[in-house]
Design a protein around this motif. Structure first.
Motif, PDB file in Angstrom:
ATOM      1  N   ILE A 106      -7.585  10.854  -9.036  1.00  0.00           N
ATOM      2  CA  ILE A 106      -8.692  10.037  -9.544  1.00  0.00           C
ATOM      3  C   ILE A 106      -9.947  10.259  -8.715  1.00  0.00           C
ATOM      4  O   ILE A 106      -9.921  10.143  -7.490  1.00  0.00           O
ATOM      5  N   PHE A 125      -7.865   4.046   4.537  1.00  0.00           N
ATOM      6  CA  PHE A 125      -7.342   2.777   5.051  1.00  0.00           C
ATOM      7  C   PHE A 125      -6.505   2.943   6.322  1.00  0.00           C
ATOM      8  O   PHE A 125      -5.945   1.972   6.826  1.00  0.00           O
ATOM      9  N   PHE A 155       0.197   4.496  -2.278  1.00  0.00           N
ATOM     10  CA  PHE A 155      -0.014   5.818  -1.664  1.00  0.00           C
ATOM     11  C   PHE A 155       0.784   6.921  -2.358  1.00  0.00           C
ATOM     12  O   PHE A 155       0.499   8.097  -2.188  1.00  0.00           O
ATOM     13  N   CYS A 196      -8.046  -6.812  -4.230  1.00  0.00           N
ATOM     14  CA  CYS A 196      -9.234  -6.385  -4.979  1.00  0.00           C
ATOM     15  C   CYS A 196      -8.874  -5.795  -6.340  1.00  0.00           C
ATOM     16  O   CYS A 196      -9.603  -5.996  -7.304  1.00  0.00           O
ATOM     17  N   ARG A 223     -14.314  -2.481 -14.526  1.00  0.00           N
ATOM     18  CA  ARG A 223     -14.051  -1.084 -14.164  1.00  0.00           C
ATOM     19  C   ARG A 223     -13.259  -0.982 -12.854  1.00  0.00           C
ATOM     20  O   ARG A 223     -13.302  -1.878 -12.026  1.00  0.00           O
ATOM     21  N   ASP A 277     -15.430   6.569  -8.012  1.00  0.00           N
ATOM     22  CA  ASP A 277     -16.290   5.986  -9.029  1.00  0.00           C
ATOM     23  C   ASP A 277     -17.755   6.028  -8.599  1.00  0.00           C
ATOM     24  O   ASP A 277     -18.639   6.161  -9.432  1.00  0.00           O
ATOM     25  N   VAL A 278     -17.994   5.877  -7.301  1.00  0.00           N
ATOM     26  CA  VAL A 278     -19.363   5.862  -6.777  1.00  0.00           C
ATOM     27  C   VAL A 278     -19.569   7.146  -5.962  1.00  0.00           C
ATOM     28  O   VAL A 278     -18.773   7.437  -5.074  1.00  0.00           O
ATOM     29  N   MET A 322      -4.926  -7.637   4.093  1.00  0.00           N
ATOM     30  CA  MET A 322      -4.966  -7.935   2.655  1.00  0.00           C
ATOM     31  C   MET A 322      -4.209  -6.849   1.905  1.00  0.00           C
ATOM     32  O   MET A 322      -3.820  -5.825   2.462  1.00  0.00           O
ATOM     33  N   TYR A 361     -18.196  -6.503  -9.665  1.00  0.00           N
ATOM     34  CA  TYR A 361     -18.789  -5.867  -8.494  1.00  0.00           C
ATOM     35  C   TYR A 361     -19.734  -4.809  -9.038  1.00  0.00           C
ATOM     36  O   TYR A 361     -19.341  -3.676  -9.302  1.00  0.00           O
ATOM     37  N   ARG A 398     -20.725   9.336  -3.072  1.00  0.00           N
ATOM     38  CA  ARG A 398     -21.061   8.906  -1.711  1.00  0.00           C
ATOM     39  C   ARG A 398     -21.352  10.083  -0.797  1.00  0.00           C
ATOM     40  O   ARG A 398     -20.936  11.207  -1.058  1.00  0.00           O
ATOM     41  N   ALA A 443     -16.259   0.299  -0.190  1.00  0.00           N
ATOM     42  CA  ALA A 443     -15.324  -0.834  -0.245  1.00  0.00           C
ATOM     43  C   ALA A 443     -13.992  -0.529   0.435  1.00  0.00           C
ATOM     44  O   ALA A 443     -13.239  -1.438   0.764  1.00  0.00           O
ATOM     45  N   PHE A 468       0.818  -1.217   0.000  1.00  0.00           N
ATOM     46  CA  PHE A 468       0.000   0.000   0.000  1.00  0.00           C
ATOM     47  C   PHE A 468       0.852   1.267   0.000  1.00  0.00           C
ATOM     48  O   PHE A 468       0.436   2.302  -0.514  1.00  0.00           O
TER      49      PHE A 468
HETATM   50  C1  HEC Z   1     -11.944  -4.832  -0.525  1.00  0.00           C
HETATM   51  C2  HEC Z   1     -11.629  -4.469  -1.857  1.00  0.00           C
HETATM   52  C3  HEC Z   1     -10.756  -3.265  -2.104  1.00  0.00           C
HETATM   53  C4  HEC Z   1      -9.540  -2.989  -1.553  1.00  0.00           C
HETATM   54  C5  HEC Z   1      -8.782  -3.799  -0.529  1.00  0.00           C
HETATM   55  C6  HEC Z   1      -9.090  -1.772  -2.168  1.00  0.00           C
HETATM   56  N1  HEC Z   1     -10.010  -1.321  -3.068  1.00  0.00           N
HETATM   57 FE1  HEC Z   1      -9.866   0.317  -4.246  1.00  0.00          FE
HETATM   58  N2  HEC Z   1     -11.752   0.029  -4.906  1.00  0.00           N
HETATM   59  C7  HEC Z   1     -12.543  -1.065  -4.620  1.00  0.00           C
HETATM   60  C8  HEC Z   1     -13.805  -0.926  -5.307  1.00  0.00           C
HETATM   61  C9  HEC Z   1     -14.940  -1.915  -5.250  1.00  0.00           C
HETATM   62  C10 HEC Z   1     -13.751   0.269  -6.044  1.00  0.00           C
HETATM   63  C11 HEC Z   1     -14.823   0.889  -6.940  1.00  0.00           C
HETATM   64  C12 HEC Z   1     -15.503   2.018  -6.241  1.00  0.00           C
HETATM   65  C13 HEC Z   1     -16.602   1.542  -5.377  1.00  0.00           C
HETATM   66  O1  HEC Z   1     -17.281   0.583  -5.758  1.00  0.00           O
HETATM   67  O2  HEC Z   1     -16.773   2.146  -4.316  1.00  0.00           O
HETATM   68  C14 HEC Z   1     -12.448   0.836  -5.771  1.00  0.00           C
HETATM   69  C15 HEC Z   1     -11.990   2.029  -6.332  1.00  0.00           C
HETATM   70  C16 HEC Z   1     -10.673   2.456  -6.265  1.00  0.00           C
HETATM   71  C17 HEC Z   1     -10.120   3.553  -7.016  1.00  0.00           C
HETATM   72  C18 HEC Z   1     -10.874   4.447  -8.007  1.00  0.00           C
HETATM   73  C19 HEC Z   1     -11.390   5.681  -7.309  1.00  0.00           C
HETATM   74  C20 HEC Z   1     -12.529   5.399  -6.417  1.00  0.00           C
HETATM   75  O3  HEC Z   1     -12.381   5.616  -5.198  1.00  0.00           O
HETATM   76  O4  HEC Z   1     -13.568   4.929  -6.899  1.00  0.00           O
HETATM   77  C21 HEC Z   1      -8.804   3.659  -6.667  1.00  0.00           C
HETATM   78  C22 HEC Z   1      -7.812   4.655  -7.174  1.00  0.00           C
HETATM   79  C23 HEC Z   1      -8.535   2.629  -5.685  1.00  0.00           C
HETATM   80  N3  HEC Z   1      -9.688   1.912  -5.481  1.00  0.00           N
HETATM   81  C24 HEC Z   1      -7.316   2.437  -5.075  1.00  0.00           C
HETATM   82  C25 HEC Z   1      -7.102   1.542  -4.034  1.00  0.00           C
HETATM   83  C26 HEC Z   1      -5.898   1.484  -3.254  1.00  0.00           C
HETATM   84  C27 HEC Z   1      -4.703   2.364  -3.455  1.00  0.00           C
HETATM   85  C28 HEC Z   1      -6.052   0.477  -2.342  1.00  0.00           C
HETATM   86  C29 HEC Z   1      -5.110   0.076  -1.249  1.00  0.00           C
HETATM   87  C30 HEC Z   1      -4.562   1.149  -0.422  1.00  0.00           C
HETATM   88  C31 HEC Z   1      -7.356  -0.092  -2.573  1.00  0.00           C
HETATM   89  N4  HEC Z   1      -7.975   0.595  -3.583  1.00  0.00           N
HETATM   90  C32 HEC Z   1      -7.883  -1.180  -1.884  1.00  0.00           C
HETATM   91  C33 HEC Z   1     -12.202  -2.121  -3.807  1.00  0.00           C
HETATM   92  C34 HEC Z   1     -11.054  -2.216  -3.041  1.00  0.00           C
END
Ligand code: HEC
Ligand code: HEC
Ligand code: HEC
Ligand code: HEC
Ligand code: HEC
Ligand code: HEC
Ligand code: HEC
Ligand code: HEC
Ligand code: HEC
Ligand code: HEC
Ligand code: HEC
Length: 548
Positions: free
Chosen positions: A353, A370, A344, A407, A430, A356-357, A402, A437, A359, A488, A340
């Motif tokens: 970025i 996180f 970061f 993911c 996406r 996507d959703v 994790m 999802y 909120r 998420a 991570f």
């Molecule tokens: C448990 C699953 C999961 C983990 C672990 C996770 N993500 Fe995501 N991430 C998602 C999902 C699902 C989306 C799509 C947006 C949504 O559905 O809320 C997403 C969207 C994103 C996006 C697109 C912008 C946004 O917020 O929609 C970025 C960039 C991103 N994640 C980066 C990260 C990073 C960096 C980490 C680790 C620090 C991380 N994600 C860990 C599930 C996860």
């Protein structure tokens, strides 16, 4: 200094040069001189190369003259080029190369292509070359006046440079073949000897297993044998990338020259990058702008220090090697110890970025989402907050951690049961997700629609209402996606609180709306108990309570 006085100072080589130039033909060459004679630097009519004189039979004359020469040692017989070069530069460069100096200018008097090869000071007219050649023709001998794609030269390689760049060896311990000039400057002649072509390319020492490069550079070690030879990715001259002297124009192309499915042993990453979402901007090396706007292989992998394989969360992957990152506190780290921290660099404080959703609580800094002090979060940086997550499948517990890449992963990765390479490179889903999802309202529930969550959370447990007694009602009957209620990632400590945002609750504002009293709120009222104030699918919750 005049040519004559120069001779007096170094009478040894004067005799050699003078003797050589005065009477030398190919046949008369001594053993030491023999190597010039047999090399592409024998430009006399009898020379072995394609570039040679029409009739001139002297060998040394192209570079040296016995008298009337320029004051430049050693009896240099050529006009020196003017200082109009573009100089090598890169973001990582610590040295301060200026316009070429010393012997480098001698080499460039032919190799930059501006001065006729046959043009010598001791003759009024240029020596005629075969085929009407004047200046260095296009081809491997033409270095040009643009030195931005050539190994840097004409800079001091000394203790103070080594202090700035820990990946350099001390110049005091160089092998004797590698000589700096009297000003401690690295020149063309540090790597090349114009008189000796025994090793090819006039190199001063062998470079078969990159010995020469490694004599000065200490890049660390990689266990990947295909990556040990510098020339797998670098070339010292006319490098297509410019900065970093890579063999292709961009980092991605340099890596995917092998990682494109043509080498059976090298994972095919090029195909991943052609998917619907890909994690690569294909940008030029050393791009302008913030790191968060670009991404390429070396943002996550260091070619010089990686070894094979994935890590075990939370440790960084061995195949990342030593890469820079940003720690949980927000400060830069030179060698990330967790995956991570690498993410970061671009998806935390400087993220570009947009979520996507849409909120209720908007946050696009994943470091805050996180953080282990966040209200609730998927356990990436440390174990999660919820002691009771009955849906977890075998292999997962509330003490687990994790990766982001658990993911955000290729949808065809070995890690998720496919046959393709692992990694956050590309996905046909996406936001670069490992599995489907769905986030659209009125999605019909199925194992496939929420495959991402069901990889770790047992579908039967969720739909049997093991925790939230209305999961089945909402997800199956009302066809509400998980994302309508759950975030998420996590909810930052300063944006939410344990009453309103436990269980990753952060409503999607395109599906869930405030109730007639203007409230859009979840309240955690105890173990598997809570209430909601909102309006959804046309129904008022003012509040709606649940209890297991
Ligand atoms: C448990 C699953 C999961 C983990 C672990 C996770 N993500 Fe995501 N991430 C998602 C999902 C699902 C989306 C799509 C947006 C949504 O559905 O809320 C997403 C969207 C994103 C996006 C697109 C912008 C946004 O917020 O929609 C970025 C960039 C991103 N994640 C980066 C990260 C990073 C960096 C980490 C680790 C620090 C991380 N994600 C860990 C599930 C996860
Ligand atoms: C293509 C150009 C070129 C040709 C041809 C050439 N030299 Fe040189 N020579 C150089 C350069 C450049 C230097 C300076 C190298 C340095 O200082 O490291 C040099 C230096 C020398 C020196 C001085 C060595 C020293 O250590 O300072 C001698 C002696 C010499 N050359 C002899 C010859 C003789 C004899 C020939 C003909 C057989 C010859 N060279 C042909 C380019 C050439
Ligand atoms: C008098 C002109 C001249 C000077 C001065 C000169 N070179 Fe060259 N060099 C040539 C020519 C001509 C070739 C042949 C190019 C070709 O075949 O396309 C050549 C070829 C080379 C090659 C390629 C050898 C190979 O194996 O194909 C190297 C390396 C090289 N020179 C380095 C140097 C260096 C370093 C210096 C200065 C120390 C220098 N040259 C000075 C004319 C010169
Ligand atoms: C740090 C070491 C280093 C320095 C400094 C250096 N070269 Fe080279 N050069 C090499 C190596 C290594 C090769 C052989 C590349 C290969 O075989 O792929 C080479 C090859 C060449 C060639 C043959 C064409 C080619 O691209 O392979 C020429 C010409 C040449 N060098 C000229 C020069 C000139 C002129 C300078 C100074 C302006 C210079 N070199 C400085 C390491 C160096
Ligand atoms: C005689 C010592 C020496 C040799 C031999 C040498 N280098 Fe270098 N190289 C240096 C120094 C010193 C620098 C400047 C490093 C800095 O300032 O960060 C440098 C810079 C570089 C750079 C640019 C780094 C940046 O930060 O932009 C690359 C790439 C490079 N070398 C690759 C090679 C390769 C590949 C070889 C073998 C063909 C090689 N070097 C041989 C001393 C050497
Ligand atoms: C598998 C490909 C690969 C191999 C093999 C490789 N490099 Fe690199 N190297 C790169 C890439 C890509 C970069 C650009 C890094 C970036 O984008 O920040 C780079 C950057 C560099 C730099 C400048 C940045 C720094 O960290 O100082 C130097 C110097 C360097 N390499 C030297 C070497 C030497 C010497 C070797 C052989 C021992 C070597 N490399 C082998 C891919 C490679
Ligand atoms: C000359 C071909 C070649 C180039 C260029 C190359 N690679 Fe590789 N790479 C390989 C091969 C072959 C393997 C597999 C070797 C093995 O398993 O021992 C490999 C392995 C890897 C692995 C480890 C995979 C694992 O098993 O975990 C990573 C990561 C990787 N390469 C990234 C890169 C990056 C990043 C670049 C560009 C900077 C690059 N490679 C350039 C040939 C190449
Ligand atoms: C050097 C910067 C950089 C690093 C490091 C980085 N990313 Fe990205 N990421 C980007 C950029 C830029 C994009 C936009 C997509 C593109 O490449 O064009 C992106 C896109 C994404 C997306 C897709 C977002 C969407 O809306 O489609 C996800 C998910 C993501 N990154 C996750 C990660 C994860 C996980 C890591 C760590 C393993 C990581 N990123 C490391 C720069 C970076
Ligand atoms: C955003 C970060 C990121 C970027 C950018 C990135 N990778 Fe990876 N890469 C990963 C992650 C995460 C893994 C998975 C680690 C693991 O599980 O092995 C991985 C794994 C790999 C592997 C091993 C695949 C396998 O399973 O055999 C190779 C090879 C590789 N990457 C090459 C590349 C190349 C080449 C590029 C540039 C085109 C690149 N990567 C860009 C994050 C990244
Ligand atoms: C890689 C495995 C994995 C995936 C994929 C995954 N989760 Fe989780 N999830 C966990 C773990 C482990 C926990 C336990 C954390 C804890 O104890 O707080 C957890 C906890 C949760 C919690 C409770 C968090 C809290 O703080 O109360 C919710 C809600 C949740 N996950 C929803 C989801 C949703 C929705 C998805 C699909 C986007 C998903 N999970 C995907 C592993 C996963
Ligand atoms: C209508 C809102 C809503 C929807 C839609 C929803 N959940 Fe939940 N979920 C909740 C609430 C509320 C809780 C907290 C229950 C409690 O502990 O009080 C919860 C708890 C959880 C938990 C933690 C406890 C457990 O059962 O392990 C997981 C995991 C989870 N949900 C996953 C999902 C997944 C996966 C989906 C989609 C398939 C989903 N949820 C859809 C509201 C929702």
């Amino acid at each position: 200094m005049t040519g004559q006085r120069g001779c007096g100072v170094r009478s040894g080589w004067l005799r050699a040069v003078a003797g050589g130039v005065a009477g030398m033909t190919a046949a008369a060459a001594s053993a030491q001189q023999q190597s010039v004679v047999d090399s592409p630097h024998n430009l006399s009519a009898a020379g072995p190369g394609t570039i040679r004189a029409a009739g001139e039979d002297q060998v040394c004359i192209f570079c040296h003259a016995p008298h009337n020469a320029t004051p430049v040692r050693p009896l240099w017989n050529r006009v020196m080029p003017v200082e109009a070069y573009s100089i090598y530069t890169s973001r990582a460069l610590d040295a301060l190369p200026g316009q070429p100096t010393g012997t480098s200018k001698m080499c460039l008097s032919c190799h930059d292509g501006t001065i006729a090869i046959g043009s010598v000071v001791s003759r009024d007219a240029p020596i005629l070359m075969r085929g009407g050649v004047t200046t260095m023709p296009d081809g491997h001998g033409l270095i040009g006046t643009d030195l931005r794609d050539d190994h840097p030269i004409s800079f001091r390689y000394d203790g103070s440079l080594v202090a700035r760049d820990v990946k350099l060896r001390s110049p005091t311990s160089l092998p004797q073949e590698l000589k700096l000039d009297p000003n401690s400057e690295l020149q063309c002649t540090t790597c090349h000897d114009a008189h000796n072509n025994a090793r090819g390319s006039f190199l001063v020492m062998r470079n078969a297993a990159s010995e020469m490069c490694l004599s000065c550079h200490n890049m660390g070690t990689t266990t990947i044998t295909a990556h040990t030879d510098c020339s797998a990715c670098h070339q010292p001259h006319s490098a297509p990338s410019g900065p970093y002297l890579l063999k292709r124009a961009t980092v991605t192309q340099t890596c995917n020259h092998c990682h494109d499915g043509t080498l059976p042993t090298a994972a095919d990453i090029a195909s991943e990058l052609r998917k619907f979402v890909s994690h690569d901007t294909g940008s030029a090396v050393d791009p302008a702008g913030a790191p968060a706007e670009h991404s390429t292989c070396t943002d996550c992998h260091d070619a010089h220090t990686m070894s094979r394989g994935a890590g075990v969360s939370p440790a960084v992957h061995p195949n990342f090697g030593r890469v820079a990152g940003v720690g949980l506190s927000g400060s830069a780290v030179t060698a990330a110890t967790s995956e991570f921290e690498v993410c970061f660099k671009c998806h935390a404080d400087s993220s570009t970025i947009q979520p996507d959703v849409p909120r209720k609580i908007v946050q696009n800094n994943t470091r805050l989402e996180f953080s282990t002090s966040a209200v609730s979060f998927h356990p990436v940086a440390g174990p999660g907050r919820n002691p009771e997550v009955p849906s977890l499948k075998p292999g997962w517990t509330t003490a687990s951690t994790m990766y982001c890449s658990s993911c955000h992963q290729s949808d065809t990765a070995r890690a998720t049961g496919g046959g393709g390479p692992n990694g956050t490179h590309g996905s046909s889903i996406r936001t670069l997700l490992a599995a489907r999802y769905e986030t659209f309202d009125r999605t019909s529930e199925s194992a496939a629609a929420y495959a991402l969550c069901y990889a770790c959370h047992d579908r039967a447990s969720i739909l049997d209402d093991a925790s939230f007694p209305s999961h089945q009602k909402h997800i199956v009957d009302e066809r509400t996606p998980c994302s309508a209620c759950h975030d998420a990632h996590g909810i930052a400590s300063f944006q939410g609180n344990p009453v309103n945002n436990s269980n990753l609750i952060n409503f999607a504002t395109n599906i869930v709306f405030p109730n007639s009293a203007g409230r859009l709120e979840f309240r955690d009222t105890g173990r598997f108990r809570g209430e909601c104030f909102l309006s959804c699918h046309g129904r008022e919750h003012s509040p709606e309570r649940y209890e297991k």
